[in-house]
Design an enzyme around this catalytic site. Structure first.
Site, PDB file in Angstrom:
ATOM      1  N   GLU A  49       0.858  -1.199   0.000  1.00 58.86           N
ATOM      2  CA  GLU A  49       0.000   0.000   0.000  1.00 58.86           C
ATOM      3  C   GLU A  49       0.891   1.245   0.000  1.00 58.86           C
ATOM      4  OE1 GLU A  49      -2.317   0.513   3.625  1.00 58.86           O
ATOM      5  OE2 GLU A  49      -3.875   1.606   2.539  1.00 58.86           O
ATOM      6  N   LYS A 128      -9.774   1.518  -2.610  1.00 58.27           N
ATOM      7  CA  LYS A 128     -10.050   1.016  -1.256  1.00 58.27           C
ATOM      8  C   LYS A 128     -11.499   1.300  -0.872  1.00 58.27           C
ATOM      9  CE  LYS A 128      -7.534   1.195   3.167  1.00 58.27           C
ATOM     10  NZ  LYS A 128      -6.391   1.912   3.795  1.00 58.27           N
ATOM     11  N   CYS A 170      -5.618  -3.197   2.400  1.00 60.23           N
ATOM     12  CA  CYS A 170      -5.413  -3.080   3.844  1.00 60.23           C
ATOM     13  C   CYS A 170      -6.691  -3.210   4.695  1.00 60.23           C
ATOM     14  CB  CYS A 170      -4.669  -1.776   4.138  1.00 60.23           C
ATOM     15  SG  CYS A 170      -3.801  -1.857   5.720  1.00 60.23           S
TER      16      CYS A 170
HETATM   17  O1  LIG Z   1      -6.948  -2.345  10.033  1.00 62.60           O
HETATM   18  C1  LIG Z   1      -5.936  -1.935  10.583  1.00 62.60           C
HETATM   19  O2  LIG Z   1      -5.694  -2.133  11.769  1.00 62.60           O
HETATM   20  C2  LIG Z   1      -4.932  -1.144   9.816  1.00 62.60           C
HETATM   21  C3  LIG Z   1      -5.456  -0.680   8.486  1.00 62.60           C
HETATM   22  C4  LIG Z   1      -4.536   0.189   7.761  1.00 62.60           C
HETATM   23  O3  LIG Z   1      -3.446   0.478   8.176  1.00 62.60           O
HETATM   24  C5  LIG Z   1      -4.927   0.702   6.453  1.00 62.60           C
HETATM   25  O4  LIG Z   1      -6.045   0.496   6.017  1.00 62.60           O
HETATM   26  O5  LIG Z   1      -4.088   1.334   5.795  1.00 62.60           O
END
Ligand SMILES: O=C(O)CCC(=O)C(=O)O
Length: 298
Positions: A49, A128, A170
């Site tokens: 990411e 996303k 993510c």
């Molecule tokens: O879900 C999480 O704890 C981290 C998610 C995250 O870092 C993101 O979505 O970039």
């Protein structure tokens, strides 16, 4: 199972990339690593990411690029062109982590993945869907929605000769519906470029990967940036590949590295034969989330 979900063995490479503030340098470093992975025989290569910028709400606008109308010019999106060229040079499928994207027409920003084929052609775009908005007092507060808008579709990608994969980003991994829809539509692998942090990473990173694999009896890959304690955001690292039986096939530490894994269709069949939840679902008791109103197109 009538047809194999993964038609021939595939070598997956997750690049746990170390990036800094210089986008140009990040892109050429990514290229080096993608070529290294392809020399090692990888057919499918994944970047993390926000692979070409620091990760943080204040950086999204500064590093954003314009992707539409597609294809963008090199000035509009140097990353689009760099990724396309990398895929072609490496002769591999390339899941290009994510980059911040700007829509000129609506003035909105997105956290966007671009996936390219070995011919350098764009195969899919995933924005996303679930924005990372959390608030754990004394630990971490993050609000992507202060700047970003959410995407609105499930992204399933056909890799010619292999089968289908799903890509999400993510925080999307926390929503089992996305994974289940993709698996029920025939994906053999769920890939999440992601940058968990030191608070939630420790507790949930491996758990999420193994849970999505176990529920769906598919391979799962999580690809993180390398941890940089000088940066504002400290990524968890620990990129990992989990097999359809929720066993960890490989896991990195925090530093820059490449994780390789050999995936094969027989393993999926073997696991599903042993614990046949695939044919034991009770859609007379609860609905099939992959049926009905699911968006695949924007
Ligand atoms: O879900 C999480 O704890 C981290 C998610 C995250 O870092 C993101 O979505 O970039």
């Amino acid at each position: 199972m009538a047809t194999k979900l993964l038609k021939k063995p595939l070598k997956l490479a997750l690049i746990q990339l170390a990036s800094g503030a210089d986008k140009h340098a990040n892109l050429s470093h990514a290229r080096q690593k993608v070529l290294e992975a392809s020399k090692a025989g990888a057919n499918l290569v994944v970047l993390p990411e926000c692979f070409n910028s620091p990760y943080g709400v204040k950086y999204f606008a500064k590093y954003s690029e314009t992707l539409l109308p597609s294809p963008p010019t090199k000035e509009q999106s140097p990353s689009y062109h760099a990724l396309s060229e990398m895929a072609k040079e490496a002769k591999a499928f390339l899941v290009g982590g994510s980059i911040p994207e700007y829509w000129e027409e609506t003035k909105k920003y997105y956290n966007t993945n671009l996936t390219f084929g070995p011919d350098g052609k764009l195969l899919a775009t995933h924005r996303k869907v679930h924005l990372f908005d959390i608030d754990i007092p004394g630990k971490i507060t993050f609000r992507e929605s202060d700047v970003l808008s959410p995407g609105n579709k499930v992204t399933i990608i056909d890799l010619p000769e292999y089968g289908r994969i799903a890509v999400a980003i993510c925080y999307d991994v926390r929503f089992p519906e996305l994974a289940m829809i993709a698996a029920r539509k025939g994906a053999f692998l769920l890939l999440y470029p992601g940058a968990f942090n030191l608070t939630t990473g420790k507790l949930h990173w491996e758990l999420q990967a193994r849970a999505r694999a176990m529920d769906n009896q598919v391979y799962v890959g999580l690809c993180s940036p390398a941890r940089d304690m000088q940066a504002e955001y400290h990524a968890w690292g620990h990129s990992m590949v989990v097999d359809p039986n929720a066993e960890i096939l490989g896991e990195l530490e925090e530093k820059e590295d490449i994780l390789y894994a050999e995936l094969n269709g027989e393993r999926i069949e073997e696991v599903r034969k042993g614990v046949p939840i695939y044919t034991q679902r009770r859609f007379d008791v609860y609905p099939d989330v992959s049926e009905g109103k699911v968006r695949y197109e924007e």
